[in-house]
Design a protein around this motif. Sequence first.
Motif, PDB file in Angstrom:
ATOM      1  N   GLY A 147       2.968  18.697 -12.238  1.00 34.45           N
ATOM      2  CA  GLY A 147       3.602  17.861 -11.228  1.00 34.45           C
ATOM      3  C   GLY A 147       3.553  16.394 -11.588  1.00 34.45           C
ATOM      4  N   ILE A 148       2.537  16.014 -12.368  1.00 29.10           N
ATOM      5  CA  ILE A 148       2.397  14.619 -12.780  1.00 29.10           C
ATOM      6  C   ILE A 148       3.590  14.142 -13.609  1.00 29.10           C
ATOM      7  CG2 ILE A 148       1.091  15.172 -14.873  1.00 29.10           C
ATOM      8  CD1 ILE A 148      -0.592  12.630 -14.289  1.00 29.10           C
ATOM      9  N   TYR A 149       4.289  15.081 -14.277  1.00 30.43           N
ATOM     10  CA  TYR A 149       5.477  14.679 -15.034  1.00 30.43           C
ATOM     11  C   TYR A 149       6.556  14.113 -14.115  1.00 30.43           C
ATOM     12  CZ  TYR A 149       3.789  16.870 -19.335  1.00 30.43           C
ATOM     13  OH  TYR A 149       3.063  17.190 -20.460  1.00 30.43           O
ATOM     14  N   SER A 150       6.673  14.686 -12.931  1.00 31.26           N
ATOM     15  CA  SER A 150       7.687  14.200 -11.995  1.00 31.26           C
ATOM     16  C   SER A 150       7.258  12.917 -11.293  1.00 31.26           C
ATOM     17  CB  SER A 150       8.012  15.275 -10.952  1.00 31.26           C
ATOM     18  OG  SER A 150       8.675  16.369 -11.561  1.00 31.26           O
ATOM     19  N   THR A 151       5.972  12.785 -10.981  1.00 37.96           N
ATOM     20  CA  THR A 151       5.521  11.526 -10.376  1.00 37.96           C
ATOM     21  C   THR A 151       5.718  10.381 -11.358  1.00 37.96           C
ATOM     22  OG1 THR A 151       3.195  11.732 -11.095  1.00 37.96           O
ATOM     23  CG2 THR A 151       3.792  12.746  -9.013  1.00 37.96           C
ATOM     24  N   GLU A 169      -1.672   2.369 -15.721  1.00 29.62           N
ATOM     25  CA  GLU A 169      -0.534   3.260 -15.500  1.00 29.62           C
ATOM     26  C   GLU A 169      -1.017   4.620 -15.010  1.00 29.62           C
ATOM     27  OE1 GLU A 169       3.756   4.220 -16.012  1.00 29.62           O
ATOM     28  OE2 GLU A 169       2.575   2.410 -15.695  1.00 29.62           O
ATOM     29  N   GLY A 170      -2.101   5.102 -15.606  1.00 33.81           N
ATOM     30  CA  GLY A 170      -2.663   6.376 -15.188  1.00 33.81           C
ATOM     31  C   GLY A 170      -3.176   6.348 -13.768  1.00 33.81           C
ATOM     32  N   VAL A 171      -3.802   5.244 -13.367  1.00 41.82           N
ATOM     33  CA  VAL A 171      -4.323   5.121 -12.007  1.00 41.82           C
ATOM     34  C   VAL A 171      -3.181   5.181 -10.990  1.00 41.82           C
ATOM     35  CG1 VAL A 171      -5.479   3.575 -10.372  1.00 41.82           C
ATOM     36  CG2 VAL A 171      -6.415   3.884 -12.672  1.00 41.82           C
ATOM     37  N   LYS A 172      -2.044   4.587 -11.312  1.00 44.31           N
ATOM     38  CA  LYS A 172      -0.903   4.620 -10.387  1.00 44.31           C
ATOM     39  C   LYS A 172      -0.468   6.056 -10.117  1.00 44.31           C
ATOM     40  CE  LYS A 172       0.935   0.029 -11.476  1.00 44.31           C
ATOM     41  NZ  LYS A 172       2.069  -0.743 -12.042  1.00 44.31           N
ATOM     42  N   ASP A 173      -0.396   6.871 -11.164  1.00 52.03           N
ATOM     43  CA  ASP A 173      -0.026   8.273 -10.956  1.00 52.03           C
ATOM     44  C   ASP A 173      -1.072   9.006 -10.130  1.00 52.03           C
ATOM     45  OD1 ASP A 173       2.492   8.465 -12.142  1.00 52.03           O
ATOM     46  OD2 ASP A 173       1.646   8.690 -14.140  1.00 52.03           O
ATOM     47  N   MET A 174      -2.344   8.673 -10.340  1.00 50.81           N
ATOM     48  CA  MET A 174      -3.402   9.319  -9.563  1.00 50.81           C
ATOM     49  C   MET A 174      -3.325   8.916  -8.092  1.00 50.81           C
ATOM     50  SD  MET A 174      -4.512  11.209 -11.836  1.00 50.81           S
ATOM     51  CE  MET A 174      -5.399  12.081 -10.550  1.00 50.81           C
ATOM     52  N   LYS A 175      -2.947   7.681  -7.808  1.00 50.19           N
ATOM     53  CA  LYS A 175      -2.779   7.255  -6.418  1.00 50.19           C
ATOM     54  C   LYS A 175      -1.664   8.055  -5.742  1.00 50.19           C
ATOM     55  CE  LYS A 175      -4.499   2.493  -6.680  1.00 50.19           C
ATOM     56  NZ  LYS A 175      -4.128   1.047  -6.563  1.00 50.19           N
ATOM     57  N   ILE A 176      -0.590   8.312  -6.490  1.00 49.59           N
ATOM     58  CA  ILE A 176       0.509   9.102  -5.930  1.00 49.59           C
ATOM     59  C   ILE A 176       0.054  10.530  -5.658  1.00 49.59           C
ATOM     60  CG2 ILE A 176       2.823  10.024  -6.353  1.00 49.59           C
ATOM     61  CD1 ILE A 176       3.370   7.540  -8.073  1.00 49.59           C
ATOM     62  N   ILE A 177      -0.648  11.124  -6.605  1.00 52.27           N
ATOM     63  CA  ILE A 177      -1.109  12.505  -6.434  1.00 52.27           C
ATOM     64  C   ILE A 177      -2.115  12.597  -5.284  1.00 52.27           C
ATOM     65  CG2 ILE A 177      -2.393  14.393  -7.524  1.00 52.27           C
ATOM     66  CD1 ILE A 177      -1.032  13.656 -10.155  1.00 52.27           C
ATOM     67  N   ASP A 178      -3.010  11.625  -5.177  1.00 50.79           N
ATOM     68  CA  ASP A 178      -3.925  11.592  -4.026  1.00 50.79           C
ATOM     69  C   ASP A 178      -3.135  11.592  -2.724  1.00 50.79           C
ATOM     70  OD1 ASP A 178      -6.100  11.465  -5.715  1.00 50.79           O
ATOM     71  OD2 ASP A 178      -6.549   9.349  -5.345  1.00 50.79           O
ATOM     72  N   ALA A 179      -2.068  10.780  -2.679  1.00 50.18           N
ATOM     73  CA  ALA A 179      -1.249  10.669  -1.466  1.00 50.18           C
ATOM     74  C   ALA A 179      -0.482  11.951  -1.190  1.00 50.18           C
ATOM     75  CB  ALA A 179      -0.289   9.492  -1.596  1.00 50.18           C
ATOM     76  N   ILE A 180      -0.045  12.636  -2.242  1.00 46.72           N
ATOM     77  CA  ILE A 180       0.650  13.914  -2.064  1.00 46.72           C
ATOM     78  C   ILE A 180      -0.280  14.932  -1.423  1.00 46.72           C
ATOM     79  CG2 ILE A 180       1.605  15.907  -3.322  1.00 46.72           C
ATOM     80  CD1 ILE A 180       2.858  13.845  -5.285  1.00 46.72           C
ATOM     81  N   PHE A 181      -1.505  15.046  -1.925  1.00 45.93           N
ATOM     82  CA  PHE A 181      -2.465  15.972  -1.336  1.00 45.93           C
ATOM     83  C   PHE A 181      -2.765  15.603   0.120  1.00 45.93           C
ATOM     84  CE2 PHE A 181      -4.290  16.883  -5.813  1.00 45.93           C
ATOM     85  CZ  PHE A 181      -3.428  17.963  -5.966  1.00 45.93           C
ATOM     86  N   GLN A 182      -2.838  14.307   0.400  1.00 42.85           N
ATOM     87  CA  GLN A 182      -3.076  13.861   1.775  1.00 42.85           C
ATOM     88  C   GLN A 182      -1.898  14.223   2.674  1.00 42.85           C
ATOM     89  OE1 GLN A 182      -3.927   9.652   2.148  1.00 42.85           O
ATOM     90  NE2 GLN A 182      -3.842   9.703   4.388  1.00 42.85           N
ATOM     91  N   ALA A 183      -0.676  14.058   2.151  1.00 42.90           N
ATOM     92  CA  ALA A 183       0.517  14.378   2.937  1.00 42.90           C
ATOM     93  C   ALA A 183       0.612  15.873   3.225  1.00 42.90           C
ATOM     94  CB  ALA A 183       1.771  13.901   2.200  1.00 42.90           C
ATOM     95  N   SER A 242       1.771   6.106   3.145  1.00 44.74           N
ATOM     96  CA  SER A 242       2.193   4.867   2.487  1.00 44.74           C
ATOM     97  C   SER A 242       1.483   4.703   1.146  1.00 44.74           C
ATOM     98  CB  SER A 242       1.881   3.660   3.372  1.00 44.74           C
ATOM     99  OG  SER A 242       2.618   3.700   4.558  1.00 44.74           O
ATOM    100  N   LEU A 243       2.177   4.056   0.218  1.00 47.99           N
ATOM    101  CA  LEU A 243       1.630   3.800  -1.109  1.00 47.99           C
ATOM    102  C   LEU A 243       1.657   2.315  -1.411  1.00 47.99           C
ATOM    103  CD1 LEU A 243       3.499   6.589  -3.128  1.00 47.99           C
ATOM    104  CD2 LEU A 243       1.024   6.476  -2.812  1.00 47.99           C
ATOM    105  N   ASN A 244       0.629   1.864  -2.121  1.00 38.53           N
ATOM    106  CA  ASN A 244       0.603   0.495  -2.615  1.00 38.53           C
ATOM    107  C   ASN A 244       0.107   0.538  -4.059  1.00 38.53           C
ATOM    108  OD1 ASN A 244       0.429  -2.205  -3.139  1.00 38.53           O
ATOM    109  ND2 ASN A 244      -1.200  -2.633  -1.659  1.00 38.53           N
ATOM    110  N   LEU A 245       1.046   0.471  -4.993  1.00 36.80           N
ATOM    111  CA  LEU A 245       0.701   0.606  -6.413  1.00 36.80           C
ATOM    112  C   LEU A 245       0.620  -0.731  -7.117  1.00 36.80           C
ATOM    113  CD1 LEU A 245       2.812   3.723  -7.425  1.00 36.80           C
ATOM    114  CD2 LEU A 245       0.565   3.616  -6.337  1.00 36.80           C
TER     115      LEU A 245
END
Length: 374
Positions: free
Chosen positions: A222-226, A348-362, A370-373
């Motif tokens: 899934g990280i490929y799409s984020t 760059e890696g941390v930004k993807d991890m923030k998105i994945i964290d938010a996906i699991f939360q959602a 909300s995201l703040n990268l």
Amino acid sequence: MKTRRIFLQKASLSAMALTVPTLTPFSTMANSISDFTREEKTLRVAIMGLGSYGTRVAEAIQSCKRVKLVGVISGTPSKVVKWREKYGIPEKNCYNYENFDAIKDNPDIDAVYVITPNALHKDEVIRVAKAGKHAICEKPMAVNAADGQEMVDACKAAGVHLLIGYRMHFEPNTLEVIRMRKAGELGEIRFFQGLAGFTIGDPTQWRLDPALSGGGAMMDIGIYSTNGARYMVGEEPIWVTAQEVKTNPEKFKEGIDETITFQLGFPSGVIASCLSTYNMNNLDRFYLNGSKGWVEMQPSTGYGPIKGMTHKGPLNEPIVTHQTVQMDEMAAIIFDGKRPEVPVNGEEGVKDMKIIDAIFQAVKTGGKVSLNLA
């Protein structure tokens, strides 16, 4: 006579101008000499984790111009023996997971490529940094953004590079699409779709163990799409929504996602609609739509060859071995300060991890996160 004398003087001066060589400024000459004599440094790498992907990287390095495989780190002695014989690795450059801190005193190794289960990345990268070596870490860089940030901080404190294995950031067709988007050939970007999935096999493998993987398909593919949504759209998302479907709770136990669909919202109004699954094959597709054109890539992130079509015709950039190009480019980043078109640093890696964290939360809350990268 006077006129004739003046004519002869001018003629003589003209002849001299034709025969006297043009003087090259010393600074230009010095630069030419420097360019001629400058030797490109070779990045000497030890691979940590000798599994299937570690093997793929090792094979790719054999074709690199600026990278050499010089060491291994593994918990399996038999693998170390095989790799030593195959790649001519000196015994003094071979370590296990308990003693690899000793690379600090080994001048033969410049960097360590960490290719182990996700949950091990943080501690291993921090140990590599404390040993004074550059760290290359396979994605996802960690199991969450907080761990990823610790890795970034540790490498900064040690004065070493932290690079993430984003091989697609150097893939020629991918870079051509980014060029098209930046040049305005697609017009205003309006929509992105990313599909990534396959049917996973062996239920006992580490990817289905939440203690080692930190998640299921989302972490793995899934990280490929984020990541792809970000470099294809050219913006950072500001919100995410997500939904999970689990058809086999015995195989995909608690903490291991089977199928997640998620949506990313961008400041310009672009929406990305993505799917990540361990329960469907033949899913490796990116689609980017703009007001003037479109791009479809299928396969979009596999090992290759990457294929694609645009409103102008097919993508026909050179076919390359992704890991070979990635490693040579990383040598240029470390030694020459090269800045790639799309970053591959720890941030760059941390930004993807923030998105994945938010996906699991959602998924858990059913709401928009909300995201703040920045």
